[in-house]
Design a protein around this motif. Structure first.
Motif, PDB file in Angstrom:
ATOM      1  N   LEU A  99     -36.749 -22.929   1.462  1.00 26.85           N
ATOM      2  CA  LEU A  99     -36.420 -22.329   0.174  1.00 26.85           C
ATOM      3  C   LEU A  99     -37.365 -21.203  -0.226  1.00 26.85           C
ATOM      4  O   LEU A  99     -36.944 -20.188  -0.795  1.00 26.85           O
ATOM      5  N   SER A 100     -38.641 -21.349   0.062  1.00 24.93           N
ATOM      6  CA  SER A 100     -39.613 -20.317  -0.329  1.00 24.93           C
ATOM      7  C   SER A 100     -39.335 -18.996   0.377  1.00 24.93           C
ATOM      8  O   SER A 100     -39.425 -17.918  -0.224  1.00 24.93           O
ATOM      9  N   LYS A 101     -38.967 -19.056   1.659  1.00 27.33           N
ATOM     10  CA  LYS A 101     -38.653 -17.832   2.400  1.00 27.33           C
ATOM     11  C   LYS A 101     -37.358 -17.196   1.898  1.00 27.33           C
ATOM     12  O   LYS A 101     -37.235 -15.967   1.830  1.00 27.33           O
ATOM     13  N   ILE A 102     -36.388 -18.028   1.545  1.00 25.11           N
ATOM     14  CA  ILE A 102     -35.131 -17.514   0.997  1.00 25.11           C
ATOM     15  C   ILE A 102     -35.393 -16.804  -0.333  1.00 25.11           C
ATOM     16  O   ILE A 102     -34.858 -15.721  -0.600  1.00 25.11           O
ATOM     17  N   LEU A 103     -36.232 -17.397  -1.166  1.00 30.67           N
ATOM     18  CA  LEU A 103     -36.539 -16.799  -2.456  1.00 30.67           C
ATOM     19  C   LEU A 103     -37.249 -15.458  -2.280  1.00 30.67           C
ATOM     20  O   LEU A 103     -36.959 -14.493  -2.990  1.00 30.67           O
ATOM     21  N   GLN A 104     -38.172 -15.380  -1.341  1.00 29.55           N
ATOM     22  CA  GLN A 104     -38.860 -14.112  -1.075  1.00 29.55           C
ATOM     23  C   GLN A 104     -37.873 -13.046  -0.595  1.00 29.55           C
ATOM     24  O   GLN A 104     -37.957 -11.880  -0.972  1.00 29.55           O
ATOM     25  N   PHE A 105     -36.914 -13.466   0.231  1.00 26.29           N
ATOM     26  CA  PHE A 105     -35.885 -12.532   0.698  1.00 26.29           C
ATOM     27  C   PHE A 105     -35.042 -12.037  -0.482  1.00 26.29           C
ATOM     28  O   PHE A 105     -34.764 -10.848  -0.618  1.00 26.29           O
ATOM     29  N   PHE A 106     -34.658 -12.972  -1.343  1.00 30.06           N
ATOM     30  CA  PHE A 106     -33.834 -12.600  -2.496  1.00 30.06           C
ATOM     31  C   PHE A 106     -34.576 -11.658  -3.430  1.00 30.06           C
ATOM     32  O   PHE A 106     -33.978 -10.754  -4.015  1.00 30.06           O
ATOM     33  N   ASP A 107     -35.877 -11.868  -3.564  1.00 31.80           N
ATOM     34  CA  ASP A 107     -36.658 -11.032  -4.475  1.00 31.80           C
ATOM     35  C   ASP A 107     -36.658  -9.568  -4.071  1.00 31.80           C
ATOM     36  O   ASP A 107     -36.903  -8.704  -4.900  1.00 31.80           O
ATOM     37  N   SER A 108     -36.397  -9.282  -2.828  1.00 34.12           N
ATOM     38  CA  SER A 108     -36.357  -7.879  -2.395  1.00 34.12           C
ATOM     39  C   SER A 108     -34.927  -7.420  -2.123  1.00 34.12           C
ATOM     40  O   SER A 108     -34.420  -6.486  -2.756  1.00 34.12           O
ATOM     41  N   GLN A 109     -34.233  -8.100  -1.212  1.00 30.95           N
ATOM     42  CA  GLN A 109     -32.916  -7.644  -0.787  1.00 30.95           C
ATOM     43  C   GLN A 109     -31.853  -7.790  -1.876  1.00 30.95           C
ATOM     44  O   GLN A 109     -31.049  -6.870  -2.084  1.00 30.95           O
ATOM     45  N   ILE A 110     -31.842  -8.907  -2.564  1.00 29.62           N
ATOM     46  CA  ILE A 110     -30.809  -9.121  -3.571  1.00 29.62           C
ATOM     47  C   ILE A 110     -31.041  -8.237  -4.787  1.00 29.62           C
ATOM     48  O   ILE A 110     -30.096  -7.697  -5.368  1.00 29.62           O
ATOM     49  N   ILE A 111     -32.305  -8.051  -5.163  1.00 24.26           N
ATOM     50  CA  ILE A 111     -32.610  -7.132  -6.258  1.00 24.26           C
ATOM     51  C   ILE A 111     -32.127  -5.728  -5.913  1.00 24.26           C
ATOM     52  O   ILE A 111     -31.564  -5.008  -6.748  1.00 24.26           O
ATOM     53  N   THR A 112     -32.317  -5.331  -4.670  1.00 24.75           N
ATOM     54  CA  THR A 112     -31.850  -4.009  -4.227  1.00 24.75           C
ATOM     55  C   THR A 112     -30.336  -3.903  -4.350  1.00 24.75           C
ATOM     56  O   THR A 112     -29.805  -2.898  -4.840  1.00 24.75           O
TER      57      THR A 112
END
Length: 280
Positions: free
Chosen positions: A202-215
């Motif tokens: 979950l922590s890695k998914i959240l870090q991914f979302f914080d960059s890619q999904i925000i973009t």
């Protein structure tokens, strides 16, 4: 007015009409091109936003350690570098100013319209730390979008202010939290029974979302904003063409009136000359 002055005014009116027709046609073609993409992507972006909120909720529930962000809130307003959009930019900026007065937030002014607006009225933003961003065009390229996401990366909450098209005639100033930090229906997971297995964790998914999904979500607001501005330009140019037609009609009527007076004066002069000749 003389006939020459009226003809000059008519030529100006015809030129204005030609310009508005050209802008209207361009806007019409652009709306047809963008609208289908926006309506299709709206569902996608809403679902992505919901998934992002879900992941954040689960991370809080499971007390996942993620890198802390030092800054709280940033508000970014998306305006245009160009003109002929009617009142859409001014309406958005008034909504933005009214909203941020109630918030403890940093500000990002994106676009020439926003930058010029706050330069002319610096007192409106004196209580906020502000940054100016001027893109090469209204839509950012990949490098500009990534640079913008980089400016937002230190904030826990990102509010994007933009114009949203409800219909061709209705453009509404909108504020969207693309970090989904203000979704009370998901906070704490109340009323939800979450049963998920995440791969990777979950922590890695959240870090991914914080960059890619925000973009992705930020890119979606740019697309929505462009559609709304294009619709506003189409309506503004249609109204301008109507006004140009009224102007042309008025000057054609005036020209006919002046010409008739000139003809009447010529007849009177000829009649007076004939009477003078007869008397002699």
């Amino acid at each position: 007015m003389t006939i020459k002055e009226i003809d000059a005014a008519l030529e100006e009116g015809q030129s204005l009409k030609a310009i508005t027709q050209a802008y209207s046609e361009i806007a019409n073609l652009k709306i047809k091109r963008i609208r289908a993409d926006v309506e299709r992507n709206r569902v996608f972006f809403q679902e992505i936003s919901g998934i992002y909120a879900l992941v954040k909720t689960l991370s809080l529930k499971k007390k996942i350690n993620v890198p802390s962000k030092p800054k709280k809130v940033v508000s970014i307003v998306l305006t245009s570098n160009y003109r002929f959009y009617g009142a859409i930019n001014s309406d958005l900026l008034e909504f933005f100013v009214k909203t941020i007065q109630k918030l403890d937030t940093d500000c990002i002014y994106l676009g020439k319209a926003a930058i010029d607006y706050f330069k002319a009225q610096p007192q409106l933003s004196q209580d906020h730390v502000s940054t100016e961003v001027l893109l090469k065009d209204d839509q950012p390229d990949t490098a500009e979008l990534l640079n913008l996401v980089g400016l937002l990366s230190n904030y826990k909450r990102v509010l994007v202010f933009y114009s949203s098209m409800k219909s061709l005639l209705v453009q509404v100033p909108t504020a969207m939290d693309i970090t989904t930090s203000s979704m009370p229906q998901l906070e704490g997971g109340k009323g939800y029974n979450f049963k998920f297995i995440f791969e990777p964790d979950l922590s890695k998914i959240l870090q991914f979302f914080d960059s890619q999904i925000i973009t992705l979500l930020l890119e979606g607001t740019f697309l929505e904003s462009e559609l709304s501005r294009t619709a506003s330009r189409f309506i503004s140019m249609d109204q301008a063409e109507t006004e140009a037609n009224k102007m042309i009609k008025q000057y054609l009527t005036l020209k006919a009136y002046v010409k008739r007076n000139m003809d009447n004066n010529t007849i009177l002069e000829n009649f007076a000359t004939m009477m003078a000749v007869r008397k002699t």
